[in-house]
Design an enzyme around this catalytic site. Sequence first.
Site, PDB file in Angstrom:
ATOM      1  N   ASP A 169       0.833  -1.313  -0.043  1.00 26.15           N
ATOM      2  CA  ASP A 169       0.193   0.010  -0.125  1.00 26.15           C
ATOM      3  C   ASP A 169       1.001   1.251   0.084  1.00 26.15           C
ATOM      4  O   ASP A 169       0.328   2.162  -0.196  1.00 26.15           O
ATOM      5  CB  ASP A 169      -1.090  -0.023   1.175  1.00 26.15           C
ATOM      6  CG  ASP A 169      -0.283   0.115   2.339  1.00 26.15           C
ATOM      7  OD1 ASP A 169       0.938  -0.290   2.621  1.00 26.15           O
ATOM      8  OD2 ASP A 169      -1.035   0.640   3.587  1.00 26.15           O
ATOM      9  N   ASP A 202      -1.086  -6.022  -0.382  1.00 28.65           N
ATOM     10  CA  ASP A 202      -1.480  -5.403   0.898  1.00 28.65           C
ATOM     11  C   ASP A 202      -2.849  -4.924   1.117  1.00 28.65           C
ATOM     12  O   ASP A 202      -3.245  -4.166   0.065  1.00 28.65           O
ATOM     13  CB  ASP A 202      -0.461  -4.224   0.745  1.00 28.65           C
ATOM     14  CG  ASP A 202       0.066  -4.082   2.131  1.00 28.65           C
ATOM     15  OD1 ASP A 202      -0.038  -4.597   3.014  1.00 28.65           O
ATOM     16  OD2 ASP A 202       1.093  -3.068   2.271  1.00 28.65           O
ATOM     17  N   LYS A 208      -1.339  -9.335   2.697  1.00 30.95           N
ATOM     18  CA  LYS A 208      -0.670  -8.659   3.969  1.00 30.95           C
ATOM     19  C   LYS A 208      -1.710  -7.683   4.437  1.00 30.95           C
ATOM     20  O   LYS A 208      -2.329  -7.064   4.165  1.00 30.95           O
ATOM     21  CB  LYS A 208       0.698  -8.161   3.619  1.00 30.95           C
ATOM     22  CG  LYS A 208       1.382  -7.657   5.003  1.00 30.95           C
ATOM     23  CD  LYS A 208       2.910  -7.017   4.487  1.00 30.95           C
ATOM     24  CE  LYS A 208       2.878  -5.762   3.942  1.00 30.95           C
ATOM     25  NZ  LYS A 208       2.451  -4.584   4.907  1.00 30.95           N
ATOM     26  N   GLU A 216      -1.655  -5.256   8.234  1.00 31.05           N
ATOM     27  CA  GLU A 216      -0.678  -4.722   9.453  1.00 31.05           C
ATOM     28  C   GLU A 216      -1.315  -4.825  10.794  1.00 31.05           C
ATOM     29  O   GLU A 216      -2.392  -4.738  10.994  1.00 31.05           O
ATOM     30  CB  GLU A 216      -0.541  -3.202   8.997  1.00 31.05           C
ATOM     31  CG  GLU A 216       0.238  -2.788   7.713  1.00 31.05           C
ATOM     32  CD  GLU A 216       0.463  -1.382   7.875  1.00 31.05           C
ATOM     33  OE1 GLU A 216       0.318  -0.559   8.417  1.00 31.05           O
ATOM     34  OE2 GLU A 216       1.049  -0.849   6.659  1.00 31.05           O
ATOM     35  N   GLU A 231       8.961  -4.179  10.753  1.00 24.76           N
ATOM     36  CA  GLU A 231       9.531  -2.947  10.106  1.00 24.76           C
ATOM     37  C   GLU A 231      10.181  -1.979  11.273  1.00 24.76           C
ATOM     38  O   GLU A 231       9.436  -1.691  12.169  1.00 24.76           O
ATOM     39  CB  GLU A 231       8.210  -2.151   9.451  1.00 24.76           C
ATOM     40  CG  GLU A 231       8.899  -0.962   8.910  1.00 24.76           C
ATOM     41  CD  GLU A 231       7.882  -0.269   7.877  1.00 24.76           C
ATOM     42  OE1 GLU A 231       6.625  -0.865   7.415  1.00 24.76           O
ATOM     43  OE2 GLU A 231       8.055   0.951   7.446  1.00 24.76           O
TER      44      GLU A 231
HETATM   45  O1  KIV Z   1       3.327  -1.303   1.723  1.00 26.29           O
HETATM   46  C1  KIV Z   1       4.674  -1.458   1.905  1.00 26.29           C
HETATM   47  O2  KIV Z   1       5.514  -1.099   0.947  1.00 26.29           O
HETATM   48  C2  KIV Z   1       4.998  -2.300   2.999  1.00 26.29           C
HETATM   49  C3  KIV Z   1       6.482  -2.567   3.191  1.00 26.29           C
HETATM   50  C4  KIV Z   1       7.298  -1.546   3.782  1.00 26.29           C
HETATM   51  C5  KIV Z   1       6.568  -3.993   3.955  1.00 26.29           C
HETATM   52  O3  KIV Z   1       4.474  -2.631   3.889  1.00 26.29           O
END
Ligand code: KIV
Length: 306
Positions: A60, A99, A129, A131, A199
């Site tokens: 994202d 994401d 993914k 968060e 991260e």
């Molecule tokens: O969105 C993204 O680029 C991320 C990475 C920093 C892992 O979540």
Amino acid sequence: MSSMPSNMPVPSDASTLPMTLPRLLEKKRMREPIVMVTAYDYPSALAAEAAAVDLVLMGDSGAMTVLGYPSTVAVELDELLVLARAVRRGLKTPFLVGDLPFGSYEVSDEQAVQTAMRFIKEAGCDAVKLEGGGETPVARARAIVRAGIPVMGHVGLTPQTSTALGGYKAQGRSAAGANRIAREALALQEAGCFSLVFEAIPSDVAQELMPHLGVPVIGIGAGPAVDGQVLVFHDLLGIREGLGARFVKRYANLLDDMIAGVAAYAADVRDRTYPGPEHGYSIDESELADFRATLAEHDPGIAHPV
Ligand code: KIV
């Protein structure tokens, strides 16, 4: 892929086998560093493919790097799905992770599963993914895994909720903070995540956690003890203003090259250097003469250069 530009360098050890979850685990077991990079469109996906990376994240972060938002918070699911589809078209071997954007999974397990399904069915992602490792993200991860979709977790600095974390800054720099990251990482692993992103956390904290985690851990600003590394495409290639976070290593300065290229083109147009004869198309003299005659017939007022 036939559309791969032939001048792209392909590493000699490039694997032609698609990355799978068992191969990823095998890499962890063999202590082979896992390479992940973000991509947001067809050309960045082609670069990731040609460089033989293991994992591609349609992050994202594309909200900022390619869509120009000030943060990742505002981007809509449909916008990211367009990017993810373009990435899919450029990849055949890396494992593609989509994401989930802020607001597309927090409300309920049903919302999370529906959003994850769209990444899989509409964009062809292999996994998603999300968060955070608190109660809500862990429940959502569990629900998505139960629906048959692999989930990557993400702890430490989680940009979608950075306001609540006090800004874009490293996490886990106190014992309490490090404990929280440990709790979250273990909860996400227990919920069935196939991998985790760490991260912006201290390298020592990551190192202490590694023996407790059986899933591959991909770091971004988490030091060398993790199983692999991820960087944002635009950060590592310098397609941005400024250096970015401390953990970024820059391998090219493409923004400078892009500006220089467009500026040279603009100068060529303005001083009529471009286009040159080699950029134009020709017509037979006799065809041209016929054309001129026809034009003159229809509009006798036209004055033709000889
Ligand atoms: O969105 C993204 O680029 C991320 C990475 C920093 C892992 O979540």
